[in-house]
Design an enzyme around this catalytic site. Structure first.
Site, short mmCIF file in Angstrom:
data_model
loop_
_atom_site.label_atom_id
_atom_site.label_comp_id
_atom_site.label_asym_id
_atom_site.label_seq_id
_atom_site.Cartn_x
_atom_site.Cartn_y
_atom_site.Cartn_z
CD GLU A 51 -2.88 1.20 2.36
OE1 GLU A 51 -2.79 0.37 3.28
OE2 GLU A 51 -3.82 2.00 2.24
CB CYS A 245 -7.53 2.65 4.02
SG CYS A 245 -8.05 1.75 5.47
CG ASN A 376 -8.85 -2.53 2.23
OD1 ASN A 376 -8.19 -3.56 2.28
ND2 ASN A 376 -8.74 -1.56 3.11
CD GLU A 377 -9.65 -2.63 7.71
OE1 GLU A 377 -9.71 -1.41 7.92
OE2 GLU A 377 -8.71 -3.35 8.11
O1 AHR Z 1 -2.30 -1.64 6.95
C1 AHR Z 1 -2.78 -0.39 7.31
C2 AHR Z 1 -4.28 -0.27 7.17
O2 AHR Z 1 -4.91 -1.13 8.06
C3 AHR Z 1 -4.86 -0.67 5.84
O3 AHR Z 1 -4.81 0.36 4.92
C4 AHR Z 1 -6.26 -1.01 6.17
O4 AHR Z 1 -6.80 -1.96 5.29
C5 AHR Z 1 -6.21 -1.46 7.60
O5 AHR Z 1 -7.13 -0.78 8.36
#
Ligand code: AHR
Length: 655
Positions: A51, A245, A376-377
């Protein structure tokens, strides 16, 4: 529910891997059944999560040394300072009339009265790391407006020493790309690049760039070779990209859109990096995404390092920790189309629209994309209804693509349970679980997947990292304790390789001077790459993956013994590979027995990760403080006496 490859102790049945049996003076016994092949391990089991956080891409893996090279930051001069010699007079203005490229509209006009060197210098990403003996490629778009000044391209060290100077003369009255090669006379972690007018005149400048010539595979405008090497050395089975994120963005307009990241770099629109303002305690006002490392470079990198590409795409939801903005369901089609087009870009024949684009970028062969993440999350009903629409469209056109779906930010709780229920109903392929927790959690959950349902979706442990203090604490450290906790947990993942198909630590990179999130797998500064103890754990798993799980039984442990173990077989070499974490502050004596089949004699390669103190960590000044060490021993009749050092992780490869 089946309990395959379950570790058993004595005649008993285990629900945990740490054993506290009655005290005994005799050594523990670790028995491996070499002839009972269990679950097949996914060849792509151990991977990496990338990321653009902590200056992971810009200021990190992407080797560009100039920050804000196109003057497109909202503050067009951010990263630049006006440089003038004594008595020098002149002016710098930001303009956007008649740019060299309409998609990179801002540029600077430098006017000098010729009374001394006058112009600009760039600070890089917290300083530019340059090395004596290496070559650096400068380029810029330049247009002479008036007069005949010489443009001096210079490198200065952090203390102001001139490291290199090259003159560009006879500048054209039309925009033209100029190049120069620079050879700094000294190594400096905090160098600056200056572009200065010598003589009276006016010159327009844009897209001022400086790259080391020694990028990964010597690709012009490529990736930092030492950082890619650290990834290659992990032998990752897959590479998740671009997050995290960042996929979601704080609002939908700020989301990552892959189509904006391919093609000429000067035409890739700059985007605010959501980590710029995410943490008030770690503000990073100069954090933007240039996308110099875009989706084509991602696929190319995967190919280079033998990792299966795993793109994660926005599913019509902005980050739920931020705006949580939703794309209405009846307007989701462009998002879904992006996913379909990405598959075509990666795999499509060159006579398809997006396959042709890939070929035009220099890669007619497909990139063999097999997996894709939708969101993603994410959590909540709004995710499941969006996931269902993506899944229907993708599976209809590409039934073989495995879809990764989200289960939210926590590895337990209502949101997580609802995700599993809903995604199971939707026949999801693989569910992405995220886990950031204290080391104790990892030790206590080494048995987590023993109890998982063997039917339905598989698991991708897509983001995990033990937090020495707590999630988003700036005091978290990548120390031996966190690494051992992860190693113990990974033995549980490996043992349950029929359920857990993939795993990756997160985040991957952090710049020591520009990070937002800690802990991280690999720390870098402008000149160095420092692998953490956690990196070595991941590497010890990925380089000793094996093909099938073998049953392993622990018995005869003392009261304070705390062992975590798993075993696999490597088909190509026939080796039995045993992984053992001793989480005790005392060494543990054990008798290892390779039972079943031909239990002969031979060599054992023993690799141990240990250090004097659980708080030990690596740093640029002491990069190898916690480092695995390898030795060779012999075993006879399928037996080996082994002492596992206090607080250690050991991998044994039996010939
Ligand atoms: O790894 C850091 C962050 O943690 C990522 O962007 C997210 O997916 C998670 O909340």
């Amino acid at each position: 529910m089946k309990f395959k490859n379950q570790i058993a102790v004595g005649a008993g049945f285990l629900t945990a891997l740490a054993f506290t049996l009655a005290a005994t003076a005799s050594p523990a016994t670790i028995t491996i059944q070499a002839d009972q092949l269990g679950a097949k391990i996914n060849p792509a089991m151990w991977g990496i999560f990338f990321e653009d956080i902590n200056f992971g891409a810009d200021g990190g893996l992407y080797a560009e040394l100039v920050k804000n090279r196109g003057f497109e930051f909202p503050d067009p001069l951010m990263g630049w300072i006006i440089n003038r010699a004594q008595l020098a007079k002149g002016e710098v203005t930001v303009r956007d009339d008649a740019p060299f490229n309409a998609k990179n509209s801002h540029y600077v006009r430098v006017r000098s009265e010729g009374t001394g060197l006058f112009g600009l210098s760039n600070e890089g990403f917290r300083g530019m790391g340059v090395k004596a003996g290496e070559t650096y490629d400068f380029s810029a778009q330049i247009r002479s407006v008036e007069g005949k000044p010489v443009l001096k391209v210079q490198l200065y060290g952090g203390d102001g020493t001139l490291l290199e100077s090259v003159d560009l003369k006879k500048l054209s009255g039309d925009w033209q790309k100029y190049t120069a090669t620079l050879h700094p006379k000294d190594t400096d972690p905090k160098a600056r690049l200056a572009v200065l007018l010598d003589g009276r005149g006016t010159v327009d400048l844009d897209f001022v760039s400086l790259f080391p010539e020694n990028t990964w595979k010597h690709r012009s405008g490529g990736l930092r070779a030492d950082m890619v090497q650290a990834l290659a050395d992990l032998h990752p089975g897959f590479m998740r990209f671009p997050g995290g994120c960042i996929v979601e963005g704080p609002w939908l307009d700020g989301r990552y859109q892959w189509k904006k990241t391919i093609g000429p770099v000067e035409e890739r629109p700059l985007l605010f990096n959501r980590w710029n303002t995410e943490f008030v305690h770690r503000p990073t006002p100069d954090y933007y995404q240039s996308f110099g490392l875009g989706f084509f470079e991602f696929f190319q990198l995967c190919e280079d390092i033998g990792a299966s590409p795993l793109p994660i795409l926005n599913c019509g939801m902005a980050c739920e920790f931020n705006s949580g903005e939703l794309c209405p369901l009846d307007q989701l089609q462009p998002y879904i189309q992006d996913a379909l087009d990405l598959i075509e870009f990666a795999n499509g024949d060159t006579n398809t629209v997006w396959g042709a684009q890939r070929a035009a970028l220099g890669h007619p062969e497909p990139f063999h994309l097999k997996m894709l993440g939708v969101g993603n999350e994410q959590w909540g009903e709004q995710y499941f209804e969006r996931y269902a629409k993506f899944a229907a469209a993708i599976k209809e056109k590409y039934p073989d693509i495995q879809l990764i779906s989200a289960s939210g930010p926590d590895p337990a709780g209502d949101r997580f349970n609802l995700a599993w229920k809903k995604l199971r109903e939707l026949h999801a392929d693989i569910i992405d679980e995220h886990c950031y927790a204290k080391p104790e959690w990892f030790f206590n959950n080494a048995h987590r997947y023993d109890r998982y349902d063997r039917t339905g979706p598989k698991v991708f442990m897509g983001e995990y990292a033990a937090q020495s203090v707590g999630v988003v604490s700036t005091k978290n450290r990548n120390n031996l304790e966190t690494a051992l906790a992860e190693a113990a947990y990974l033995t549980g993942l490996e043992r349950n390789a029929d359920v857990v198909r993939m795993a990756s630590y997160a985040p991957l990179f952090a710049n020591t001077e520009a990070w937002q999130w800690t802990p991280d797998l690999i720390w870098v500064d402008s000149l160095h790459v420092t692998p953490t103890p956690n990196y070595f754990v991941q590497q010890m798993f990925s380089c000793n993956r094996g093909d099938e799980v073998l049953p392993l039984e622990l018995s005869g442990l003392g009261k304070s013994d705390s062992l975590y173990a798993s075993a696999v077989k490597d088909d190509a070499t026939g080796e039995v590979i045993v992984k053992v974490v001793n989480a005790n502050s005392q060494p543990c004596q054990a008798n290892l027995k390779i039972a079943g089949g031909k239990t002969g004699s031979g060599q054992v390669t023993v690799t141990v990760l240990a250090s004097g103190n659980l708080a030990d960590q690596n740093a640029a000044s002491q990069p190898l403080k916690v480092l695995p060490k390898t030795a060779t021993e012999s075993y006879r009749g399928g037996k080996l006496k082994q002492s596992f050092p206090a607080n250690s992780f050991t991998v044994l490869r039996f010939e």
